[in-house]
Design a protein around this motif. Structure first.
Motif, PDB file in Angstrom:
ATOM      1  N   MET A  93       0.836  -1.174   0.000  1.00 13.76           N
ATOM      2  CA  MET A  93       0.000   0.000   0.000  1.00 13.76           C
ATOM      3  C   MET A  93       0.885   1.243   0.000  1.00 13.76           C
ATOM      4  O   MET A  93       1.840   1.308   0.756  1.00 13.76           O
ATOM      5  CB  MET A  93      -0.830   0.016   1.295  1.00 13.76           C
ATOM      6  N   ARG A  94       0.537   2.178  -0.833  1.00 15.69           N
ATOM      7  CA  ARG A  94       1.229   3.465  -0.856  1.00 15.69           C
ATOM      8  C   ARG A  94       0.178   4.551  -0.674  1.00 15.69           C
ATOM      9  O   ARG A  94      -0.817   4.577  -1.397  1.00 15.69           O
ATOM     10  CB  ARG A  94       1.994   3.634  -2.159  1.00 15.69           C
ATOM     11  N   LEU A  95       0.429   5.438   0.264  1.00 22.21           N
ATOM     12  CA  LEU A  95      -0.562   6.443   0.632  1.00 22.21           C
ATOM     13  C   LEU A  95       0.101   7.804   0.729  1.00 22.21           C
ATOM     14  O   LEU A  95       1.230   7.900   1.196  1.00 22.21           O
ATOM     15  CB  LEU A  95      -1.161   6.025   1.987  1.00 22.21           C
ATOM     16  N   GLU A  96      -0.610   8.817   0.271  1.00 23.99           N
ATOM     17  CA  GLU A  96      -0.183  10.200   0.476  1.00 23.99           C
ATOM     18  C   GLU A  96      -1.252  10.859   1.325  1.00 23.99           C
ATOM     19  O   GLU A  96      -2.438  10.736   1.032  1.00 23.99           O
ATOM     20  CB  GLU A  96      -0.053  10.928  -0.856  1.00 23.99           C
ATOM     21  N   ALA A  97      -0.820  11.550   2.376  1.00 24.05           N
ATOM     22  CA  ALA A  97      -1.767  12.208   3.276  1.00 24.05           C
ATOM     23  C   ALA A  97      -1.344  13.649   3.506  1.00 24.05           C
ATOM     24  O   ALA A  97      -0.167  13.990   3.405  1.00 24.05           O
ATOM     25  CB  ALA A  97      -1.836  11.472   4.607  1.00 24.05           C
ATOM     26  N   VAL A  98      -2.340  14.482   3.810  1.00 21.52           N
ATOM     27  CA  VAL A  98      -2.096  15.877   4.151  1.00 21.52           C
ATOM     28  C   VAL A  98      -2.710  16.116   5.520  1.00 21.52           C
ATOM     29  O   VAL A  98      -3.909  15.921   5.710  1.00 21.52           O
ATOM     30  CB  VAL A  98      -2.725  16.834   3.111  1.00 21.52           C
ATOM     31  N   LEU A  99      -1.868  16.515   6.468  1.00 19.23           N
ATOM     32  CA  LEU A  99      -2.341  16.834   7.814  1.00 19.23           C
ATOM     33  C   LEU A  99      -2.301  18.352   7.957  1.00 19.23           C
ATOM     34  O   LEU A  99      -1.235  18.967   7.814  1.00 19.23           O
ATOM     35  CB  LEU A  99      -1.449  16.179   8.873  1.00 19.23           C
ATOM     36  N   THR A 100      -3.451  18.948   8.209  1.00 19.79           N
ATOM     37  CA  THR A 100      -3.538  20.401   8.348  1.00 19.79           C
ATOM     38  C   THR A 100      -3.451  20.750   9.827  1.00 19.79           C
ATOM     39  O   THR A 100      -4.232  20.247  10.642  1.00 19.79           O
ATOM     40  CB  THR A 100      -4.863  20.927   7.761  1.00 19.79           C
ATOM     41  N   LEU A 101      -2.501  21.619  10.164  1.00 19.04           N
ATOM     42  CA  LEU A 101      -2.286  22.028  11.551  1.00 19.04           C
ATOM     43  C   LEU A 101      -2.984  23.350  11.834  1.00 19.04           C
ATOM     44  O   LEU A 101      -3.318  24.095  10.916  1.00 19.04           O
ATOM     45  CB  LEU A 101      -0.789  22.161  11.833  1.00 19.04           C
ATOM     46  N   SER A 102      -3.160  23.657  13.115  1.00 13.45           N
ATOM     47  CA  SER A 102      -3.822  24.909  13.490  1.00 13.45           C
ATOM     48  C   SER A 102      -2.862  26.088  13.474  1.00 13.45           C
ATOM     49  O   SER A 102      -3.279  27.234  13.617  1.00 13.45           O
ATOM     50  CB  SER A 102      -4.466  24.780  14.871  1.00 13.45           C
ATOM     51  N   GLY A 103      -1.583  25.838  13.308  1.00 11.65           N
ATOM     52  CA  GLY A 103      -0.587  26.909  13.240  1.00 11.65           C
ATOM     53  C   GLY A 103       0.427  26.604  12.162  1.00 11.65           C
ATOM     54  O   GLY A 103       0.403  25.554  11.538  1.00 11.65           O
ATOM     55  N   GLU A 104       1.353  27.539  11.935  1.00 15.71           N
ATOM     56  CA  GLU A 104       2.383  27.354  10.921  1.00 15.71           C
ATOM     57  C   GLU A 104       3.288  26.187  11.285  1.00 15.71           C
ATOM     58  O   GLU A 104       3.745  26.077  12.419  1.00 15.71           O
ATOM     59  CB  GLU A 104       3.230  28.623  10.784  1.00 15.71           C
ATOM     60  N   ALA A 105       3.539  25.348  10.318  1.00 15.57           N
ATOM     61  CA  ALA A 105       4.364  24.161  10.561  1.00 15.57           C
ATOM     62  C   ALA A 105       5.843  24.422  10.283  1.00 15.57           C
ATOM     63  O   ALA A 105       6.686  23.641  10.732  1.00 15.57           O
ATOM     64  CB  ALA A 105       3.860  23.009   9.695  1.00 15.57           C
TER      65      ALA A 105
ATOM     66  N   ALA B 243       0.795  25.570   6.760  1.00 12.97           N
ATOM     67  CA  ALA B 243       0.260  24.891   7.942  1.00 12.97           C
ATOM     68  C   ALA B 243      -0.045  23.424   7.641  1.00 12.97           C
ATOM     69  O   ALA B 243      -0.720  22.751   8.409  1.00 12.97           O
ATOM     70  CB  ALA B 243      -1.000  25.591   8.423  1.00 12.97           C
ATOM     71  N   ARG B 244       0.449  22.937   6.510  1.00 13.62           N
ATOM     72  CA  ARG B 244       0.156  21.561   6.106  1.00 13.62           C
ATOM     73  C   ARG B 244       1.420  20.710   6.115  1.00 13.62           C
ATOM     74  O   ARG B 244       2.476  21.164   5.709  1.00 13.62           O
ATOM     75  CB  ARG B 244      -0.455  21.552   4.708  1.00 13.62           C
ATOM     76  N   VAL B 245       1.255  19.480   6.557  1.00  6.79           N
ATOM     77  CA  VAL B 245       2.346  18.512   6.532  1.00  6.79           C
ATOM     78  C   VAL B 245       1.921  17.418   5.562  1.00  6.79           C
ATOM     79  O   VAL B 245       0.910  16.754   5.780  1.00  6.79           O
ATOM     80  CB  VAL B 245       2.612  17.914   7.937  1.00  6.79           C
ATOM     81  N   LYS B 246       2.688  17.254   4.484  1.00  5.89           N
ATOM     82  CA  LYS B 246       2.399  16.212   3.500  1.00  5.89           C
ATOM     83  C   LYS B 246       3.284  15.011   3.813  1.00  5.89           C
ATOM     84  O   LYS B 246       4.490  15.162   4.017  1.00  5.89           O
ATOM     85  CB  LYS B 246       2.668  16.703   2.079  1.00  5.89           C
ATOM     86  N   VAL B 247       2.653  13.833   3.841  1.00  7.81           N
ATOM     87  CA  VAL B 247       3.351  12.619   4.251  1.00  7.81           C
ATOM     88  C   VAL B 247       3.113  11.527   3.215  1.00  7.81           C
ATOM     89  O   VAL B 247       1.996  11.385   2.703  1.00  7.81           O
ATOM     90  CB  VAL B 247       2.804  12.151   5.627  1.00  7.81           C
TER      91      VAL B 247
ATOM     92  N   LYS C 245       1.220  24.177  21.580  1.00  8.98           N
ATOM     93  CA  LYS C 245      -0.205  24.545  21.520  1.00  8.98           C
ATOM     94  C   LYS C 245      -0.704  24.609  20.067  1.00  8.98           C
ATOM     95  O   LYS C 245      -1.435  25.507  19.677  1.00  8.98           O
ATOM     96  CB  LYS C 245      -0.472  25.888  22.223  1.00  8.98           C
ATOM     97  N   VAL C 246      -0.258  23.634  19.259  1.00  9.53           N
ATOM     98  CA  VAL C 246      -0.680  23.516  17.869  1.00  9.53           C
ATOM     99  C   VAL C 246      -1.368  22.168  17.725  1.00  9.53           C
ATOM    100  O   VAL C 246      -0.847  21.153  18.169  1.00  9.53           O
ATOM    101  CB  VAL C 246       0.537  23.595  16.905  1.00  9.53           C
ATOM    102  N   GLY C 247      -2.542  22.168  17.119  1.00  8.61           N
ATOM    103  CA  GLY C 247      -3.291  20.924  16.958  1.00  8.61           C
ATOM    104  C   GLY C 247      -3.382  20.493  15.503  1.00  8.61           C
ATOM    105  O   GLY C 247      -3.009  21.233  14.596  1.00  8.61           O
TER     106      GLY C 247
END
Length: 172
Positions: free
Chosen positions: A1-13, A55-59, A89-91
């Motif tokens: 399995m190969r997956l690309e995900a985007v996690l959006t944070l509440s503050g600048e990453a 504010a996004r982390v791409k994985v 304090k970033v979610g």
């Protein structure tokens, strides 16, 4: 399995790059290996690449059969939320999976079975290459990941392939 995900944070990453790198390493060494028997670590999920955009982390995650990529993203999201929340304090506001490719080994279904597989709920495309079935899954949200939509999809695909391989009853 190969997956690309985007996690959006509440503050600048951007300012959290060093901490996120440490968390990716921790996830690869500990979190994603939980429940995997010794000697089968290669079958667990692994975060191969990651990058920060605002504010996004791409994985990008690849996985075997022990810890699947969708479960790995949920585990990583929890780790990220706990550590970044406690320290900075970033979610994590949202998790999206725009791309997921599943490779089903030793499965070469007929054209009729392939048509059935393509009509399943989350399947965007299904193709056979070199005796293997490749599924491209439609974009998923966090709710689908938590409800194990991918596992249910794989079960349905194996049922379709098994039903095709089962001997048919002959009427007299």
């Amino acid at each position: 399995m190969r997956l690309e995900a985007v996690l959006t944070l509440s503050g600048e990453a951007e300012k959290l790059a060093e901490t996120i790198n440490m968390l990716v390493e921790k996830a690869n060494m500990e979190t994603l290996l939980k429940g995997v028997p010794k000697g089968l670590e290669g079958e667990a999920a692994r975060i191969d690449e990651w990058q920060i955009e605002g504010a996004r982390v791409k994985v990008k995650v690849s996985s075997g059969s022990r810890v699947r990529a969708p479960a790995a993203i949920i585990r990583f999201r929890k780790l990220l939320a706990e550590e970044l929340g406690r320290r900075f304090k970033v979610g994590v506001r949202r998790v999206e999976v725009p791309s997921l490719t599943v490779e089903v080994l030793e499965a070469a279904p007929s054209q009729a079975a392939l048509t059935k597989i393509r009509s399943l709920e989350h399947v965007e495309d299904a193709r056979v290459e070199g005796g293997k079935l490749f599924l491209n899954v439609k974009p998923l949200g966090e709710a689908e990941l938590k409800r194990n939509a991918v596992d249910r999809l794989l079960n349905l695909v194996s049922e379709i392939i098994a039903a095709e391989a089962a001997p048919k009853a002959v009427e007299a």
